[in-house]
Design an enzyme around this catalytic site. Structure first.
Site, PDB file in Angstrom:
ATOM      1  N   THR A  43       0.829  -1.211   0.000  1.00  0.00           N
ATOM      2  CA  THR A  43       0.000   0.000   0.000  1.00  0.00           C
ATOM      3  C   THR A  43       0.859   1.254   0.000  1.00  0.00           C
ATOM      4  O   THR A  43       1.915   1.285   0.605  1.00  0.00           O
ATOM      5  CB  THR A  43      -0.952   0.038   1.228  1.00  0.00           C
TER       6      THR A  43
ATOM      7  N   ASN B  45      -0.823   3.921   0.919  1.00  0.00           N
ATOM      8  CA  ASN B  45      -1.736   4.727   1.749  1.00  0.00           C
ATOM      9  C   ASN B  45      -1.288   4.634   3.210  1.00  0.00           C
ATOM     10  O   ASN B  45      -1.443   3.606   3.862  1.00  0.00           O
ATOM     11  CB  ASN B  45      -3.163   4.193   1.553  1.00  0.00           C
TER      12      ASN B  45
ATOM     13  N   ASP C 297      -8.366  -3.340  -0.788  1.00  0.00           N
ATOM     14  CA  ASP C 297      -9.177  -2.439  -1.600  1.00  0.00           C
ATOM     15  C   ASP C 297     -10.443  -2.183  -0.797  1.00  0.00           C
ATOM     16  O   ASP C 297     -11.050  -3.111  -0.270  1.00  0.00           O
ATOM     17  CB  ASP C 297      -9.506  -3.011  -2.973  1.00  0.00           C
ATOM     18  N   SER C 298     -10.798  -0.927  -0.676  1.00  0.00           N
ATOM     19  CA  SER C 298     -11.871  -0.591   0.248  1.00  0.00           C
ATOM     20  C   SER C 298     -12.621   0.634  -0.229  1.00  0.00           C
ATOM     21  O   SER C 298     -12.196   1.321  -1.165  1.00  0.00           O
ATOM     22  CB  SER C 298     -11.284  -0.364   1.648  1.00  0.00           C
TER      23      SER C 298
ATOM     24  N   GLY D  68     -10.279   9.751   4.694  1.00  0.00           N
ATOM     25  CA  GLY D  68     -11.307   9.462   3.691  1.00  0.00           C
ATOM     26  C   GLY D  68     -12.695   9.910   4.128  1.00  0.00           C
ATOM     27  O   GLY D  68     -12.923  11.071   4.481  1.00  0.00           O
TER      28      GLY D  68
ATOM     29  N   ASP E 251     -14.379   8.970   6.779  1.00  0.00           N
ATOM     30  CA  ASP E 251     -14.666   8.832   8.214  1.00  0.00           C
ATOM     31  C   ASP E 251     -15.530   9.966   8.765  1.00  0.00           C
ATOM     32  O   ASP E 251     -16.452   9.713   9.549  1.00  0.00           O
ATOM     33  CB  ASP E 251     -13.361   8.740   9.028  1.00  0.00           C
TER      34      ASP E 251
ATOM     35  N   LYS F 153     -12.244   2.822  16.526  1.00  0.00           N
ATOM     36  CA  LYS F 153     -12.418   2.525  15.097  1.00  0.00           C
ATOM     37  C   LYS F 153     -11.674   1.238  14.738  1.00  0.00           C
ATOM     38  O   LYS F 153     -12.208   0.363  14.057  1.00  0.00           O
ATOM     39  CB  LYS F 153     -11.909   3.679  14.218  1.00  0.00           C
TER      40      LYS F 153
ATOM     41  N   HIS G  98     -14.335  -2.168   9.161  1.00  0.00           N
ATOM     42  CA  HIS G  98     -14.252  -3.090   8.029  1.00  0.00           C
ATOM     43  C   HIS G  98     -12.821  -3.635   7.878  1.00  0.00           C
ATOM     44  O   HIS G  98     -12.618  -4.818   7.651  1.00  0.00           O
ATOM     45  CB  HIS G  98     -14.693  -2.360   6.756  1.00  0.00           C
ATOM     46  N   ARG G  99     -11.832  -2.764   8.085  1.00  0.00           N
ATOM     47  CA  ARG G  99     -10.423  -3.189   7.945  1.00  0.00           C
ATOM     48  C   ARG G  99     -10.055  -4.138   9.080  1.00  0.00           C
ATOM     49  O   ARG G  99      -9.370  -5.140   8.876  1.00  0.00           O
ATOM     50  CB  ARG G  99      -9.533  -1.940   7.935  1.00  0.00           C
TER      51      ARG G  99
HETATM   52  P1  IMP Z   1      -8.426   2.299  -2.515  1.00  0.00           P
HETATM   53  O1  IMP Z   1      -7.064   2.797  -2.135  1.00  0.00           O
HETATM   54  O2  IMP Z   1      -8.666   2.241  -3.980  1.00  0.00           O
HETATM   55  O3  IMP Z   1      -8.747   1.014  -1.799  1.00  0.00           O
HETATM   56  O4  IMP Z   1      -9.439   3.409  -1.996  1.00  0.00           O
HETATM   57  C1  IMP Z   1      -9.928   3.419  -0.717  1.00  0.00           C
HETATM   58  C2  IMP Z   1     -10.746   4.691  -0.517  1.00  0.00           C
HETATM   59  O5  IMP Z   1     -11.931   4.342   0.195  1.00  0.00           O
HETATM   60  C3  IMP Z   1     -10.007   5.681   0.375  1.00  0.00           C
HETATM   61  O6  IMP Z   1      -9.323   6.632  -0.373  1.00  0.00           O
HETATM   62  C4  IMP Z   1     -11.136   6.315   1.152  1.00  0.00           C
HETATM   63  O7  IMP Z   1     -11.693   7.337   0.403  1.00  0.00           O
HETATM   64  C5  IMP Z   1     -12.145   5.187   1.273  1.00  0.00           C
HETATM   65  N1  IMP Z   1     -11.928   4.435   2.525  1.00  0.00           N
HETATM   66  C6  IMP Z   1     -11.491   3.146   2.648  1.00  0.00           C
HETATM   67  N2  IMP Z   1     -11.380   2.804   3.937  1.00  0.00           N
HETATM   68  C7  IMP Z   1     -11.740   3.891   4.641  1.00  0.00           C
HETATM   69  C8  IMP Z   1     -11.803   4.143   6.032  1.00  0.00           C
HETATM   70  O8  IMP Z   1     -11.458   3.325   6.895  1.00  0.00           O
HETATM   71  N3  IMP Z   1     -12.230   5.372   6.360  1.00  0.00           N
HETATM   72  C9  IMP Z   1     -12.597   6.322   5.452  1.00  0.00           C
HETATM   73  N4  IMP Z   1     -12.523   6.145   4.143  1.00  0.00           N
HETATM   74  C10 IMP Z   1     -12.105   4.921   3.735  1.00  0.00           C
END
Ligand code: IMP
Length: 188
Positions: free
Chosen positions: A4, A6, A62-63, A144, A146, A166, A171-172
């Protein structure tokens, strides 16, 4: 190894897995195009890319947030909902799109799929955190969406929850705990 770029996802994975004795190494290489049509496909694309680049077993997340009256959108497009990757712009757009929707029709959930890829295995784990979309943003924790997500059982946003709360509900957390369980007993 967690594939990641992120830092928020990485911090949460460390906070969730650290206390159960699992150290999380991170890998942040060239980001593959997320061309999948589901959380699973995109998580697999990222985990496979990291495994292929390093030869080390890798997992990826992926979320996103899925809003019921929007048919599950933003979903896999959560990170780029407004066309760019700015969290606040993405949140503001979603709130604007939902401004006429009454509180009782704002059901939403966060979804996280973790894919794990090694020489022998490709496996995935999914966590869902139910709740609803707030009318306005509040709170400074997290990232994101939240500040606009009210988890089930709460009247405050995920960004107003202490990070430890949290990270014991999200979900994570649910997806990572399933992965931990799998490694503890792959036959279960
Ligand atoms: P990915 O990197 O393509 O999986 O995008 C995930 C996106 O989903 C993030 O940039 C957030 O906008 C949103 N997201 C996923 N998990 C969370 C969370 O735990 N809190 C808030 N936003 C989340």
């Amino acid at each position: 190894m967690f594939a990641t770029g992120n830092s928020h996802k990485l911090g949460e994975a460390r906070a969730i897995l650290g206390p159960v004795g699992i150290e999380v190494e991170s890998y942040s290489g060239p980001e593959p195009k997320e061309t999948g049509t589901s959380f699973l496909e995109n998580a697999l694309i990222k985990a496979r890319a990291a495994f292929e680049a390093t030869g080390v077993p890798a997992f990826a997340d992926d979320s996103g947030i899925c809003v019921e009256v929007m048919g599950g959108a933003p979903g896999i497009f959560s990170a780029i909902w407004s066309g760019g990757r700015d969290d606040k712009t993405n949140r503001d757009l979603l709130l604007a799109q939902m401004q006429d929707i009454a509180p009782e029709n704002r059901a939403a959930s966060f979804v996280c799929t973790i894919a794990y890829v090694s020489e022998e295995t490709e496996i995935s784990f999914t966590g869902v955190w139910p709740g609803h979309l707030a009318m306005t943003a509040s709170g400074d924790h997290g990232f994101g969406y939240d500040p606009v997500f009210i988890p089930e059982g709460f009247e405050i946003s995920a960004a107003e929850l202490e990070p430890e709360i949290k990270n014991s509900l999200s979900h994570r957390y649910m997806a990572l705990m399933q992965m931990r369980q799998y490694f503890a007993d792959p036959t279960a």
